[in-house]
Design a protein around this motif. Structure first.
Motif, PDB file in Angstrom:
ATOM      1  N   LEU A  92       0.826  -1.205   0.000  1.00  0.00           N
ATOM      2  CA  LEU A  92       0.000   0.000   0.000  1.00  0.00           C
ATOM      3  C   LEU A  92       0.863   1.260   0.000  1.00  0.00           C
ATOM      4  N   ARG A  93       2.101   1.123  -0.440  1.00  0.00           N
ATOM      5  CA  ARG A  93       3.017   2.261  -0.395  1.00  0.00           C
ATOM      6  C   ARG A  93       2.496   3.401  -1.280  1.00  0.00           C
ATOM      7  N   CYS A  94       2.800   4.609  -0.871  1.00  0.00           N
ATOM      8  CA  CYS A  94       2.439   5.804  -1.647  1.00  0.00           C
ATOM      9  C   CYS A  94       0.937   5.899  -1.900  1.00  0.00           C
ATOM     10  N   THR A  95       0.150   5.604  -0.885  1.00  0.00           N
ATOM     11  CA  THR A  95      -1.296   5.775  -0.963  1.00  0.00           C
ATOM     12  C   THR A  95      -1.744   6.699   0.168  1.00  0.00           C
ATOM     13  N   GLN A  96      -3.034   6.953   0.238  1.00  0.00           N
ATOM     14  CA  GLN A  96      -3.560   7.862   1.241  1.00  0.00           C
ATOM     15  C   GLN A  96      -4.151   7.121   2.435  1.00  0.00           C
ATOM     16  N   VAL A  97      -3.842   5.852   2.585  1.00  0.00           N
ATOM     17  CA  VAL A  97      -4.371   5.125   3.733  1.00  0.00           C
ATOM     18  C   VAL A  97      -3.724   5.632   5.014  1.00  0.00           C
ATOM     19  N   GLY A  98      -4.469   5.518   6.135  1.00  0.00           N
ATOM     20  CA  GLY A  98      -3.967   6.004   7.405  1.00  0.00           C
ATOM     21  C   GLY A  98      -4.095   4.976   8.504  1.00  0.00           C
ATOM     22  N   ASP A  99      -4.224   5.453   9.723  1.00  0.00           N
ATOM     23  CA  ASP A  99      -4.235   4.560  10.883  1.00  0.00           C
ATOM     24  C   ASP A  99      -5.431   3.610  10.881  1.00  0.00           C
ATOM     25  N   LYS A 100      -6.520   4.001  10.264  1.00  0.00           N
ATOM     26  CA  LYS A 100      -7.669   3.098  10.199  1.00  0.00           C
ATOM     27  C   LYS A 100      -7.285   1.806   9.482  1.00  0.00           C
ATOM     28  N   THR A 101      -6.562   1.957   8.387  1.00  0.00           N
ATOM     29  CA  THR A 101      -6.066   0.782   7.654  1.00  0.00           C
ATOM     30  C   THR A 101      -4.989   0.058   8.454  1.00  0.00           C
ATOM     31  N   GLY A 102      -4.059   0.827   9.019  1.00  0.00           N
ATOM     32  CA  GLY A 102      -2.975   0.214   9.784  1.00  0.00           C
ATOM     33  C   GLY A 102      -3.486  -0.633  10.933  1.00  0.00           C
ATOM     34  N   LEU A 103      -4.466  -0.141  11.655  1.00  0.00           N
ATOM     35  CA  LEU A 103      -5.035  -0.894  12.779  1.00  0.00           C
ATOM     36  C   LEU A 103      -5.733  -2.161  12.289  1.00  0.00           C
ATOM     37  N   ALA A 104      -6.416  -2.069  11.152  1.00  0.00           N
ATOM     38  CA  ALA A 104      -7.108  -3.253  10.609  1.00  0.00           C
ATOM     39  C   ALA A 104      -6.117  -4.328  10.185  1.00  0.00           C
ATOM     40  N   ILE A 105      -5.012  -3.913   9.561  1.00  0.00           N
ATOM     41  CA  ILE A 105      -3.991  -4.887   9.154  1.00  0.00           C
ATOM     42  C   ILE A 105      -3.339  -5.511  10.387  1.00  0.00           C
ATOM     43  N   ALA A 106      -3.044  -4.703  11.384  1.00  0.00           N
ATOM     44  CA  ALA A 106      -2.447  -5.223  12.618  1.00  0.00           C
ATOM     45  C   ALA A 106      -3.369  -6.253  13.270  1.00  0.00           C
ATOM     46  N   GLU A 107      -4.658  -5.969  13.282  1.00  0.00           N
ATOM     47  CA  GLU A 107      -5.615  -6.914  13.866  1.00  0.00           C
ATOM     48  C   GLU A 107      -5.671  -8.210  13.065  1.00  0.00           C
ATOM     49  N   ALA A 108      -5.546  -8.083  11.738  1.00  0.00           N
ATOM     50  CA  ALA A 108      -5.527  -9.282  10.886  1.00  0.00           C
ATOM     51  C   ALA A 108      -4.324 -10.158  11.212  1.00  0.00           C
ATOM     52  N   ILE A 109      -3.154  -9.541  11.379  1.00  0.00           N
ATOM     53  CA  ILE A 109      -1.947 -10.299  11.723  1.00  0.00           C
ATOM     54  C   ILE A 109      -2.080 -10.940  13.104  1.00  0.00           C
ATOM     55  N   ARG A 110      -2.672 -10.215  14.014  1.00  0.00           N
ATOM     56  CA  ARG A 110      -2.805 -10.719  15.384  1.00  0.00           C
ATOM     57  C   ARG A 110      -3.749 -11.919  15.455  1.00  0.00           C
ATOM     58  N   GLN A 111      -4.833 -11.877  14.700  1.00  0.00           N
ATOM     59  CA  GLN A 111      -5.869 -12.903  14.840  1.00  0.00           C
ATOM     60  C   GLN A 111      -5.669 -14.100  13.916  1.00  0.00           C
ATOM     61  N   ASN A 112      -5.033 -13.894  12.767  1.00  0.00           N
ATOM     62  CA  ASN A 112      -4.886 -15.001  11.823  1.00  0.00           C
ATOM     63  C   ASN A 112      -3.745 -15.917  12.287  1.00  0.00           C
ATOM     64  N   THR A 113      -4.091 -17.094  12.745  1.00  0.00           N
ATOM     65  CA  THR A 113      -3.101 -18.014  13.316  1.00  0.00           C
ATOM     66  C   THR A 113      -2.588 -19.039  12.309  1.00  0.00           C
ATOM     67  N   THR A 114      -2.952 -18.884  11.026  1.00  0.00           N
ATOM     68  CA  THR A 114      -2.407 -19.782  10.007  1.00  0.00           C
ATOM     69  C   THR A 114      -1.287 -19.123   9.207  1.00  0.00           C
ATOM     70  N   LEU A 115      -1.195 -17.791   9.276  1.00  0.00           N
ATOM     71  CA  LEU A 115      -0.139 -17.077   8.544  1.00  0.00           C
ATOM     72  C   LEU A 115       1.245 -17.475   9.052  1.00  0.00           C
ATOM     73  N   GLN A 116       2.110 -17.845   8.139  1.00  0.00           N
ATOM     74  CA  GLN A 116       3.498 -18.133   8.489  1.00  0.00           C
ATOM     75  C   GLN A 116       4.463 -17.093   7.925  1.00  0.00           C
ATOM     76  N   SER A 117       3.990 -16.334   6.942  1.00  0.00           N
ATOM     77  CA  SER A 117       4.837 -15.313   6.330  1.00  0.00           C
ATOM     78  C   SER A 117       3.972 -14.122   5.935  1.00  0.00           C
ATOM     79  N   CYS A 118       4.421 -12.924   6.278  1.00  0.00           N
ATOM     80  CA  CYS A 118       3.675 -11.733   5.859  1.00  0.00           C
ATOM     81  C   CYS A 118       4.638 -10.604   5.537  1.00  0.00           C
ATOM     82  N   SER A 119       4.248  -9.792   4.565  1.00  0.00           N
ATOM     83  CA  SER A 119       5.023  -8.623   4.166  1.00  0.00           C
ATOM     84  C   SER A 119       4.060  -7.450   4.029  1.00  0.00           C
TER      85      SER A 119
END
Length: 404
Positions: free
Chosen positions: A135-162
């Motif tokens: 999402l580089r060079c876009t207008q997303v802000g903390d609303k998006t950042g918090l949602a992505i962080a929550e996705a990483i926290r809750q998804n217990t099958t992810l082994q790799s993320c970038s």
């Protein structure tokens, strides 16, 4: 703001069976993709740059079919319009075979609404193992950042993320949430987070360092915080993480164009000197206030570290003089060459340890190999002295001298 990079024809995925690969970049390609996915023959689907209104209807149909598809395992996505995008996120949420998802929206007009929907899809998918979000060079802000962080926290099958949020509107609110997600997710083996050119500061930097230090399953980690307000507080915390985390095998840190100085450089050098688990290390100090002290300390650290096999330490365009830059480069080259040689010796010792004496030698080469190893360990006329890993150079020197 950085301009969107020019896109060449998509060739990032290479499949041995090209019949299982579907590229979507036009209405006709959407039609073919829809047919392939319906027929169950598409294992890899790539959507990109279909911005015509006519694409939307078939894009939606593709998403609806994808949601029930049982053969697609990889999905690469670039913007094909807001209507299709919203339905595609729902499809990703429901798909039960998708193992890899690559979302590339960097430089687009995407906003928080689309990005939050994407994060929700990733959070709820229970089979996804690898995820890349650009999402580089876009207008997303903390609303998006918090949602992505929550996705990483809750998804217990992810082994790799970038996650690439470079040049966005995020702040420490997102950074702290990302750090907490990293701390709590005990399944991730590899993680890359780019927060460069954002509004984060030491609050995020220290929290990230603490999260990686406490995560004992993470083996590969890349953190980019270039051109932000992080300083020595962050640098020292990251150094402490490298010194104490025994699970990390590969670590990359980008701190260029930040107000850090020799306090960070000296702490990082001490951490490298003590590390016995890192195999690959990279740090970028460019355009910072580190100086000759850092260069000398880093060179000394490399002389002591006998495990690093890949190493890059950039102190160019800093307060360090050219002589320090050259001396550090020479020390890194010498250390890596020595360490690779030691690795070969360790592998030979492991081979010797697995040799079964009850079977005997299967060939003359095996007997010769064993004799060479024994001569290396116990040279004629030499004295056996137990030495730690910091003195392996002395063992090698003693062996070659006695052999002569």
């Amino acid at each position: 703001r950085c301009p969107r990079p020019a896109c060449s024809p998509l060739r990032v995925l290479r499949c041995s069976d090209m019949s299982s690969y579907v590229r979507v970049d036009s209405s006709q390609a959407l039609t073919r993709a829809l047919s392939a996915v319906r027929g169950g023959s598409a294992k890899v689907v790539c959507c990109r740059d279909g911005d015509a209104d006519s694409d939307q209807q078939e894009g939606v149909q593709l998403a609806l079919v994808l949601s029930h598809n049982k053969s697609t395992t990889t999905f690469n996505f670039d913007s094909i319009g807001p209507t299709a995008e919203r339905v595609i996120w729902e499809a990703i949420k429901q798909n039960t075979t998708l193992q890899s998802c690559h979302v590339e929206l960097g430089g687009s007009l995407v906003g928080d609404e689309t990005a939050v929907a994407m994060a929700a899809a990733i959070r709820h998918n229970t089979v996804l193992q690898s995820c890349t979000i650009d999402l580089r060079c876009t207008q997303v802000g903390d609303k998006t950042g918090l949602a992505i962080a929550e996705a990483i926290r809750q998804n217990t099958t992810l082994q790799s993320c970038s996650i690439d949020l470079n040049s966005t509107e995020i702040s420490d609110e997102t950074g702290l949430a990302m750090a907490e997600a990293l701390k709590q997710n005990t399944m991730l083996r590899s993680c890359s987070i780019d927060l460069g050119y954002t509004l984060i500061g030491d609050g995020t930097g220290v929290a990230m360092a603490e999260a990686v230090r406490q995560n004992l399953v993470l083996q590969t980690c890349s953190i980019e915080m270039n051109s932000t307000c992080v300083g020595d507080e962050t640098g020292v915390a990251l150094a402490e993480t490298i010194r104490r985390n025994s699970a990390l095998r590969s670590c990359s840190i980008v701190l260029n164009s930040t107000p850090i100085g020799d306090e960070t450089g000296l702490a990082m050098a001490d951490a490298l000197k003590q590390s016995r688990t890192l195999r690959s290390f990279s740090i970028d100090f460019g355009f910072t206030q580190v100086g000759d002290e850092t260069g000398v300390a880093m060179a000394e650290a490399m002389r002591h570290n006998v495990m690093l096999q890949i190493c890059s330490i950039d102190i160019g365009f800093t307060e360090a003089c050219d002589e320090s830059v050259v001396a550090l480069a020479d020390a890194i080259a010498a250390a890596v060459s020595r360490n690779l040689s030691l690795l070969a010796h360790r592998q030979s010792l492991l081979q010797l340890a697995r040799w079964d004496s009850s079977v005997g030698f299967r060939s003359l080469q095996q007997g010769t190999f064993r004799n060479k190893i024994l001569e290396f360990l116990f040279p004629p006329g030499g004295e056996f002295q137990p030495l730690g890993p910091n003195h392996l150079d002395r063992i090698m020197m003693s062996s070659s001298t006695s052999g002569a």
